[in-house]
Design a protein around this motif. Structure first.
Motif, PDB file in Angstrom:
ATOM      1  N   ASN A   1       5.946   9.051  63.623  1.00 29.79           N
ATOM      2  CA  ASN A   1       6.987   8.094  63.105  1.00 29.79           C
ATOM      3  C   ASN A   1       7.049   7.255  64.987  1.00 29.79           C
ATOM      4  OD1 ASN A   1       9.305   7.549  62.281  1.00 29.79           O
ATOM      5  ND2 ASN A   1      10.589   7.853  63.655  1.00 29.79           N
TER       6      ASN A   1
ATOM      7  N   SER B   1      13.197   9.935  50.878  1.00 28.00           N
ATOM      8  CA  SER B   1      13.552   9.359  52.157  1.00 28.00           C
ATOM      9  C   SER B   1      14.834   9.785  51.730  1.00 28.00           C
ATOM     10  CB  SER B   1      13.038   8.119  52.446  1.00 28.00           C
ATOM     11  OG  SER B   1      11.890   8.942  52.452  1.00 28.00           O
TER      12      SER B   1
ATOM     13  N   SER C   1       4.865  12.171  67.796  1.00 29.98           N
ATOM     14  CA  SER C   1       5.396  11.865  66.605  1.00 29.98           C
ATOM     15  C   SER C   1       4.806  10.850  65.870  1.00 29.98           C
ATOM     16  CB  SER C   1       6.489  12.051  66.315  1.00 29.98           C
ATOM     17  OG  SER C   1       7.148  10.936  66.266  1.00 29.98           O
TER      18      SER C   1
ATOM     19  N   TRP D   1      14.435   8.657  59.695  1.00 30.33           N
ATOM     20  CA  TRP D   1      13.489   9.673  59.833  1.00 30.33           C
ATOM     21  C   TRP D   1      13.099   9.921  61.203  1.00 30.33           C
ATOM     22  CZ3 TRP D   1       8.167   7.387  56.924  1.00 30.33           C
ATOM     23  CH2 TRP D   1       8.859   7.239  55.834  1.00 30.33           C
ATOM     24  N   SER D   2      13.599   9.206  62.283  1.00 29.79           N
ATOM     25  CA  SER D   2      14.219   9.434  63.952  1.00 29.79           C
ATOM     26  C   SER D   2      14.810  10.684  64.039  1.00 29.79           C
ATOM     27  CB  SER D   2      13.660   8.175  64.824  1.00 29.79           C
ATOM     28  OG  SER D   2      15.158   7.575  64.198  1.00 29.79           O
TER      29      SER D   2
ATOM     30  N   CYS E   1       7.008   3.163  65.635  1.00 34.38           N
ATOM     31  CA  CYS E   1       7.613   2.558  66.127  1.00 34.38           C
ATOM     32  C   CYS E   1       7.073   1.594  66.758  1.00 34.38           C
ATOM     33  CB  CYS E   1       8.816   3.817  66.468  1.00 34.38           C
ATOM     34  SG  CYS E   1      10.002   4.079  64.822  1.00 34.38           S
TER      35      CYS E   1
ATOM     36  N   SER F   1      12.297   9.402  68.930  1.00 36.64           N
ATOM     37  CA  SER F   1      11.459  10.186  67.632  1.00 36.64           C
ATOM     38  C   SER F   1      10.103  10.904  68.652  1.00 36.64           C
ATOM     39  CB  SER F   1      10.631   9.104  66.983  1.00 36.64           C
ATOM     40  OG  SER F   1      11.360   7.949  65.548  1.00 36.64           O
TER      41      SER F   1
ATOM     42  N   SER G   1      13.684  13.621  56.464  1.00 36.36           N
ATOM     43  CA  SER G   1      15.073  13.043  55.873  1.00 36.36           C
ATOM     44  C   SER G   1      15.840  13.063  56.214  1.00 36.36           C
ATOM     45  CB  SER G   1      13.737  11.368  55.236  1.00 36.36           C
ATOM     46  OG  SER G   1      13.043  12.240  54.314  1.00 36.36           O
TER      47      SER G   1
ATOM     48  N   TRP H   1       4.081   7.896  54.247  1.00 34.60           N
ATOM     49  CA  TRP H   1       4.220   7.518  54.369  1.00 34.60           C
ATOM     50  C   TRP H   1       3.276   6.154  53.569  1.00 34.60           C
ATOM     51  CZ3 TRP H   1       6.162   5.654  58.926  1.00 34.60           C
ATOM     52  CH2 TRP H   1       5.701   6.515  60.060  1.00 34.60           C
TER      53      TRP H   1
ATOM     54  N   LEU I   1      12.515   4.255  59.556  1.00 35.29           N
ATOM     55  CA  LEU I   1      13.033   4.929  60.747  1.00 35.29           C
ATOM     56  C   LEU I   1      13.503   5.466  61.328  1.00 35.29           C
ATOM     57  CD1 LEU I   1       9.813   2.704  61.773  1.00 35.29           C
ATOM     58  CD2 LEU I   1       9.180   4.920  61.157  1.00 35.29           C
TER      59      LEU I   1
ATOM     60  N   LYS J   1      13.359  15.617  62.176  1.00 37.48           N
ATOM     61  CA  LYS J   1      12.154  16.058  61.491  1.00 37.48           C
ATOM     62  C   LYS J   1      11.584  15.572  60.253  1.00 37.48           C
ATOM     63  CE  LYS J   1      10.273  18.647  65.639  1.00 37.48           C
ATOM     64  NZ  LYS J   1       9.177  19.738  65.839  1.00 37.48           N
TER      65      LYS J   1
END
Length: 528
Positions: free
Chosen positions: A196, A130, A194, A240-241, A200, A188, A246, A87, A237, A244
């Motif tokens: 994430n 990522s 989360s 990541w969405s 968002c 997410s 990447s 992050w 995102l 959980k």
């Protein structure tokens, strides 16, 4: 816990409503404004840039205050998460790309310079872990292996530039970004709230607050700084969405981004198939065509509805395990745009025309390759009588045994684009051909200054010294081409394109160059 999502949305919206006016005033004071140029930037007065700074600031405020609420009322489930490795890297990278955009907004970087800096930033994100290691698109799964790094970088670059390209009309990128972020936030949180999802929703809230000042008529723009920063967040995102960790890019996040991805894909195809630079600008993007058809507010409504369709079906597809449903939503929306000729129809015709040309080149017998010609005309945008310019060029090419002639016109301030080509199925070998590319100009602008509006390309067989005489005659005739172009532009400027026409022939040197109105009036083509 759902209250945390709503809190992040509300707090970031409120923060944006406070920060945007302050940033707007500062931008005007330091001269960071977008001035109209009567060519591509057609707003009527200078508009403040730097809206991305306000969006980024309100996003940070929304995330931090939501974390404080989490500690106060929900036991601090997400305490410290903002300072965790991936992050922290994302927010630092977002700040870096925001800085690149601000430099570009202020001093105008070259396209390749901006792309290089984007590559460096996305490489840092991919290097931080990522990485897309698997694709799961509409029920099909692919392990990427060694392709993980280039695919990840490509995806992030596409996301960054897709949001950047679509940011060409008041409220466009802001509206699309809001819906996309809300959709990614819901995805997410399908297994529970989360961080994430909080980010968002916070980004969506920041964009909602910014939209209050960016809706038509806008008083501040996102600028490249804001659109690229939003694109970076959306790209990361979206990865990541999916899960959980990447490791995968699924069909639902891709489908949610269908509208901006379609716009950028069409732009790339349009420029590639017409021979333009990938960095060339035009006014044939989705927002330009929808704005011309439905008006500024109608364009936003149409775009919002289309994005809601793809986003809703993508979310439903994820929650009910129906990946094909997201694909149906994408096909329906994109097909609707093409069939109604609202957007994508010209690019669709360009692709079909190129495929047909490839088929004819393979199906033509060897003895017919020299004599058979392929001709294509495409009104990419607008309804100007450009065939009155083109057809005399084809006559000249035929009478002088040229192998190929192409014209590409792009007049952003008139919303006009035209591309045509005529060539032999089999061109001369490179060693035995003369090729030449010349710019085309017009004086028909608001300040009567000369302006380049396109290029003319020719290829001729260079088998004898006579080719020099043919080229010399062609160059002499270029002086006569300008008035023909000017006349079409005069008709467009006067909105006088509703009469029948007769195509005139290229005048002899002793004849008057300027065409008569009877010779050039015509029915509109109705393209786009």
């Amino acid at each position: 816990m759902i209250w945390l999502l709503l809190a992040s949305l509300a707090v970031s919206t409120a923060a944006a409503l406070v920060l945007v006016p302050a940033v707007r005033a500062l931008a005007c004071q330091i001269g960071m404004i977008d001035k109209p140029d009567a060519q591509r930037k057609l707003h009527t007065k200078p508009i403040a840039l730097g809206g991305g700074v306000a969006v980024f600031g309100s996003l940070l405020v929304g995330c931090i205050l939501t974390l404080l609420l989490d500690v106060q009322f929900f036991g601090g489930k997400f305490s410290g998460v903002l300072m965790s490795g991936h992050w922290k890297l994302l927010f630092v990278a977002a700040g870096a790309i925001l800085a690149v955009g601000l430099i570009d907004d202020r001093w105008a970087l070259r396209g390749r310079q901006k792309l290089l800096l984007q590559c460096m930033i996305v490489a840092a994100i991919a290097g931080g872990g990522s990485m897309i290691r698997e694709l799961s698109l509409f029920g099909f799964e692919f392990q990427l292996g060694l392709l993980s790094l280039p695919v990840t970088m490509l995806w992030l670059l596409i996301a960054i530039n897709a949001l950047n390209l679509i940011d060409g009309a008041d409220g466009m990128a802001t509206t699309v970004g809001t819906i996309v972020c809300l959709g990614l936030g819901i995805l997410s949180c399908r297994d529970g709230v989360s961080f994430n999802g909080i980010v968002c929703f916070a980004l969506a809230g920041s964009l909602m607050g910014f939209l209050a000042f960016n809706r038509p008529p806008a008083t501040i723009f996102l600028g490249d700084a804001g659109s690229m920063m939003i694109g970076l967040f959306v790209g990361v995102l979206a990865i990541w969405s999916s899960v959980k960790e990447s490791t995968i890019l699924a069909s639902a996040p891709v489908a949610i981004l269908a509208i901006p991805l379609f716009d950028s894909t069409a732009a790339i195809l349009r420029r590639w198939l017409t021979g333009r630079s990938m960095y060339a600008t035009d006014r044939a993007h989705l927002h330009h065509l929808l704005q011309a058809k439905f008006g500024s507010h109608g364009m936003l409504v149409v775009v919002a509805v289309l994005c809601l369709i793809t986003t809703t079906l993508s979310v439903v597809a994820t929650f009910f395990g129906l990946p094909w449903l997201a694909g149906i939503g994408v096909v329906f929306v994109l097909g609707l745009l093409i069939v109604t000729r609202s957007f994508g129809y010209a690019e669709f015709r360009l692709v079909l025309s190129r495929m047909a040309g490839i088929y004819r080149s393979f199906s033509t017998s060897p003895r017919d390759t020299e004599s058979r010609k392929l001709e294509r005309q495409h009104a990419l945008q607008g309804n100007g009588a450009w065939e009155t310019v083109w057809e005399p060029l084809v006559e000249f090419a035929k009478s002088h045994d040229l192998a190929s002639i192409k014209i590409d016109l792009n007049m952003a301030w008139l919303h006009e684009g035209y591309h045509a080509s005529w060539q032999s199925v089999r061109l001369p070998e490179k060693a035995n051909q003369l090729s030449m590319s010349v710019p085309l100009f017009t004086r028909q602008t608001m300040n009567e200054s000369e302006m380049a509006i396109g290029r003319l390309h020719i290829i001729a067989p260079a088998n004898t010294p006579m080719i020099y005489q043919k080229v010399a005659e062609f160059v002499e005739r270029l002086d006569e081409l300008g008035p023909q172009i000017d006349h079409v532009i005069e008709q467009l400027s006067a909105d006088d394109t509703s009469h029948d026409s007769k195509v005139f022939h290229w005048p002899k040197r002793s004849e008057t160059v300027a065409p008569t109105s009877e010779q050039t009036a015509r029915q509109p083509t109705g393209a786009n």
